[in-house]
Write a protein that holds these residues in place. Structure first.
Motif, short mmCIF file in Angstrom:
data_model
loop_
_atom_site.label_atom_id
_atom_site.label_comp_id
_atom_site.label_asym_id
_atom_site.label_seq_id
_atom_site.Cartn_x
_atom_site.Cartn_y
_atom_site.Cartn_z
N PRO A 136 0.83 -1.21 0.00
CA PRO A 136 0.00 0.00 0.00
C PRO A 136 0.87 1.26 0.00
O PRO A 136 2.00 1.25 0.49
N GLU A 137 0.35 2.34 -0.53
CA GLU A 137 1.08 3.61 -0.56
C GLU A 137 1.48 4.04 0.85
O GLU A 137 2.55 4.62 1.05
N GLN A 138 0.66 3.72 1.84
CA GLN A 138 0.96 4.07 3.22
C GLN A 138 2.27 3.42 3.68
O GLN A 138 3.02 4.01 4.46
N THR A 139 2.57 2.23 3.19
CA THR A 139 3.83 1.57 3.54
C THR A 139 5.01 2.40 3.07
O THR A 139 5.98 2.60 3.80
N PHE A 140 4.93 2.91 1.84
CA PHE A 140 5.99 3.79 1.31
C PHE A 140 6.13 5.02 2.19
O PHE A 140 7.25 5.40 2.57
N GLU A 141 5.01 5.63 2.54
CA GLU A 141 5.06 6.84 3.38
C GLU A 141 5.65 6.53 4.76
O GLU A 141 6.45 7.31 5.28
N ASP A 142 5.27 5.41 5.33
CA ASP A 142 5.82 5.01 6.63
C ASP A 142 7.33 4.80 6.54
O ASP A 142 8.08 5.21 7.43
N LEU A 143 7.78 4.14 5.47
CA LEU A 143 9.22 3.92 5.31
C LEU A 143 9.96 5.23 5.11
O LEU A 143 11.07 5.39 5.62
N CYS A 144 9.36 6.15 4.39
CA CYS A 144 10.00 7.47 4.20
C CYS A 144 10.25 8.15 5.54
O CYS A 144 11.26 8.83 5.71
N ASN A 145 9.36 7.95 6.50
CA ASN A 145 9.54 8.53 7.83
C ASN A 145 10.67 7.85 8.61
O ASN A 145 11.13 8.39 9.61
N ARG A 146 11.10 6.69 8.18
CA ARG A 146 12.20 5.98 8.84
C ARG A 146 13.54 6.32 8.19
O ARG A 146 14.58 5.87 8.63
N LEU A 147 13.49 7.09 7.12
CA LEU A 147 14.70 7.48 6.40
C LEU A 147 15.33 8.67 7.11
O LEU A 147 15.14 9.82 6.75
N ARG A 148 16.04 8.34 8.17
CA ARG A 148 16.68 9.36 8.99
C ARG A 148 17.82 8.70 9.75
O ARG A 148 17.70 7.57 10.22
N TYR A 149 18.93 9.40 9.83
CA TYR A 149 20.05 8.87 10.57
C TYR A 149 20.96 10.03 10.94
O TYR A 149 21.28 10.85 10.09
N PRO A 150 21.37 10.12 12.21
CA PRO A 150 22.21 11.24 12.65
C PRO A 150 23.50 11.35 11.83
O PRO A 150 24.20 10.37 11.61
N GLY A 151 23.76 12.56 11.36
CA GLY A 151 24.97 12.83 10.59
C GLY A 151 24.83 12.65 9.10
O GLY A 151 25.78 12.88 8.35
N ILE A 152 23.64 12.24 8.65
CA ILE A 152 23.41 12.04 7.22
C ILE A 152 22.19 12.85 6.80
O ILE A 152 21.10 12.65 7.32
#
Length: 154
Positions: A136-152
């Motif tokens: 589902p499109e919501q899965t993509f949106e949820d994963l986009c919110n996990r695209l974060r990492y200190p220093g990057i």
């Protein structure tokens, strides 16, 4: 096997840092799964070299565990040279390919999307998803919110 010209073009685009999202599709047997695992590996090494960070987590996702096992895990065992690192399961990280320190100590975390809410508090410096359109499109949106990492920067 090596990358085909279209795969190389996609990888070059990814490593140029000119895109936030790279979608790569095509017909069956077009090398999409191959590109995903190798791009995750190259991206992990590239991020470590360009940021100076080590132990960077990269998520490699498939729609379910059987697909993850058949298309990624079994192939990583055969394709990734042992000198780069090892595929193993750890209590802290789960199933992952752990790169050796000379390649940045990155972790390619092998995950399935049977229940994307499992990753609500996760952080990934890069996310690679196989067969994104089967989710589902919501899965993509949820994963986009996990695209974060200190220093990057994302």
């Amino acid at each position: 096997m090596g990358l085909q010209s279209k795969q190389t073009e996609a990888l070059d685009l990814l490593l140029s840092n000119k895109c936030k999202y790279l979608l790569y599709g095509g017909s069956m047997a077009g090398g999409k799964s191959y590109l995903l695992r190798w791009a995750a590996l190259y991206y992990s090494i590239w991020l470590s070299k360009t940021t100076g960070l080590s132990g960077i987590p990269i998520g490699l996702f498939s729609e379910d565990y059987p697909t993850l096992k058949d298309r990624q895990i079994s192939r990583i065992v055969r394709e990734f040279p042992p000198y780069l690192g090892e595929l193993r399961e750890s209590k802290e990280e789960g199933f992952a390919f752990f790169l050796r320190p000379e390649y940045g100590s990155g972790r390619i975390l092998l995950r399935n999307l049977d229940d994307p809410s499992k990753y609500m508090s996760s952080e990934f410096a890069g996310i690679f998803v196989e067969e994104l359109t089967r989710n589902p499109e919501q899965t993509f949106e949820d994963l986009c919110n996990r695209l974060r990492y200190p220093g990057i920067e994302q």
